[in-house]
Design an enzyme around this catalytic site. Structure first.
Site, short mmCIF file in Angstrom:
data_model
loop_
_atom_site.label_atom_id
_atom_site.label_comp_id
_atom_site.label_asym_id
_atom_site.label_seq_id
_atom_site.Cartn_x
_atom_site.Cartn_y
_atom_site.Cartn_z
CG HIS A 1 50.87 41.56 44.17
ND1 HIS A 1 50.10 40.84 43.27
CD2 HIS A 1 52.01 41.86 43.57
CE1 HIS A 1 51.24 40.83 42.17
NE2 HIS A 1 52.11 41.37 42.43
CG HIS B 1 48.29 40.78 39.41
ND1 HIS B 1 47.68 39.97 39.98
CD2 HIS B 1 49.51 40.42 38.69
CE1 HIS B 1 48.43 38.82 39.78
NE2 HIS B 1 49.47 39.09 39.03
MN MN Z 1 53.00 41.73 37.69
#
Ligand code: MN
Length: 392
Positions: free
Chosen positions: A13, A88
């Site tokens: 992330h 994402h």
């Molecule tokens: Mn994910």
């Protein structure tokens, strides 16, 4: 030489900024650096990333700025990094996924973006088969995924890895796949999407979620404060060994749940928290994120309790998140208990006849009962902007 060592990570992330704090964004780049350094130190043959490399399909420039030098170090050591796109990483509209920028720079290889894909990766020693498919979600995800998996049967003589960014039954209440539905014969199954470490076996092969290197939400920090990468030694058709390796750079996040009973006892609770916070900071050289969830707080004391926590702990933490369930001492206990179970949202929805308005009303009730009037005004203004686009 027919066994290989891979470093498996997932859900980095990059670009995520928890609570809007630039320090939290930097934490994520730092732990990414630790992962790359581990790959180099351990002389792994390849790095496998199971998706959600970036947090957003529009990563901030900093995400590239910090990731690129690390990826270059890996390339200089001739260690390939293979990644599949997580939810994402995939834009909703037909624009370029940010991962493709890094692939264009020759810093990593993206597989399974459009179609289920099998690719042979040439290594310093021997070859590695990597197969995978991007994250699939929404209605029909399960059927789509099962169909994709029929195209990912294992047919290589190399050590082989299947990479997926999905939930398996048993790891999450919402899942797309069962363990037994994974195509057989891979040496190792590199899973992503779940932010906690999990390991299963299919025959002689490990199915592993390394989890996210930083806990990104309170429940993740509470469920698993320690964060890992996985080192796996694989041979054709089987995992020889797989071990989780503790990461040292994640910022400590401490979660406390406490039921208020008296001032005296609350004081000793805060003193204990303070000690542990100071110890965590000394150990990691990072100020922790502190979550305190209080129950049974007398309504009249809420402000003074918040003030006390703030005064005693603020300077020792990066972020302080307090949540308190109050008790109205002026009402009889029977009334308190029966009102505790009222679903305010359902009542408001029925009264107002609109889900959005009910949510707004609920948020306004919370907001306007904030301790500081100034904070309440600022929050209420934000809500107006959010629901009606009104800038005050
Ligand atoms: Mn994910």
């Amino acid at each position: 030489m027919d066994s290989l060592v891979v470093l498996h990570t997932s859900d980095t992330h990059l670009g995520y900024r928890q609570y809007g704090l630039s320090e939290r964004e930097m934490d994520i780049y730092e732990v990414f650096g630790e992962i790359i350094e581990a790959a180099i130190r351990e002389h792994v043959d390849a790095v496998i990333h199971s998706g959600d490399f970036f947090d957003s399909v529009n990563p901030p420039p900093q995400a590239y700025y910090h990731a690129i030098p690390y990826l270059r170090q890996l390339r200089e050591k001739e260690i390939p990094l293979i990644v599949i796109p997580g939810d994402h990483d995939i834009p909703k509209r037909r624009v370029l996924p940010p991962l493709m920028v890094l692939e264009r720079l020759g810093l990593l290889q993206v597989i399974g973006l459009r179609e289920p894909e099998k690719r042979d990766i040439r290594l310093r020693r021997g070859g590695l088969r990597v197969a995978g498919f991007r994250n699939t979600k929404g209605p029909g995800a399960r059927q789509q995924l099962l169909k994709a998996l029929t195209r990912l049967s294992q047919d290589s003589e190399y050590p082989s890895i299947l990479v997926l960014h999905q939930s398996l039954r048993g790891v999450s209440p919402e899942y797309e796949l069962e363990l037994g539905e994974l195509p057989k014969g891979y040496s190792y199954y590199a899973m992503g999407h779940i932010h906690l470490y999990k390991k299963y076996m299919v025959g002689e092969s490990a199915v592993v979620y390394p989890g996210s290197p930083e806990a990104l939400r309170r429940d993740e920090a509470e469920a698993q404060p320690t964060r890992y990468i996985v080192l796996a030694e694989i041979a054709p058709g089987k995992t020889l060994s797989s071990s989780k390796v503790k990461l040292t750079s994640p910022r400590p996040q401490l979660v406390y749940r406490h039921t208020y009973s008296s001032d005296k006892e609350f004081k000793s609770f805060i003193a204990r928290v303070r000690e542990e916070v100071v110890r965590a900071e000394a150990r990691t050289k990072k100020k922790p994120i502190l979550h305190i969830i209080l129950d049974n707080v007398p309504r009249m004391k809420k402000t003074s309790i918040y003030d006390a926590i703030d005064r005693l702990l603020r300077t020792h933490v990066l972020a302080l998140r307090i949540q308190a369930v109050t008790r109205d001492t002026s009402l009889p206990r029977t009334v308190q208990e029966s009102t505790a179970n009222i679903n305010h949202y359902e009542i408001l929805k029925e009264l107002l006849g609109d889900e959005g308005l009910a949510k707004l009303a609920l948020e306004l009730i919370d907001t306007l009962s904030l301790d500081s009037k100034q904070a309440a005004i600022i929050q209420a203004e934000k809500l107006l902007a959010k629901y009606f686009g009104i800038e005050v």
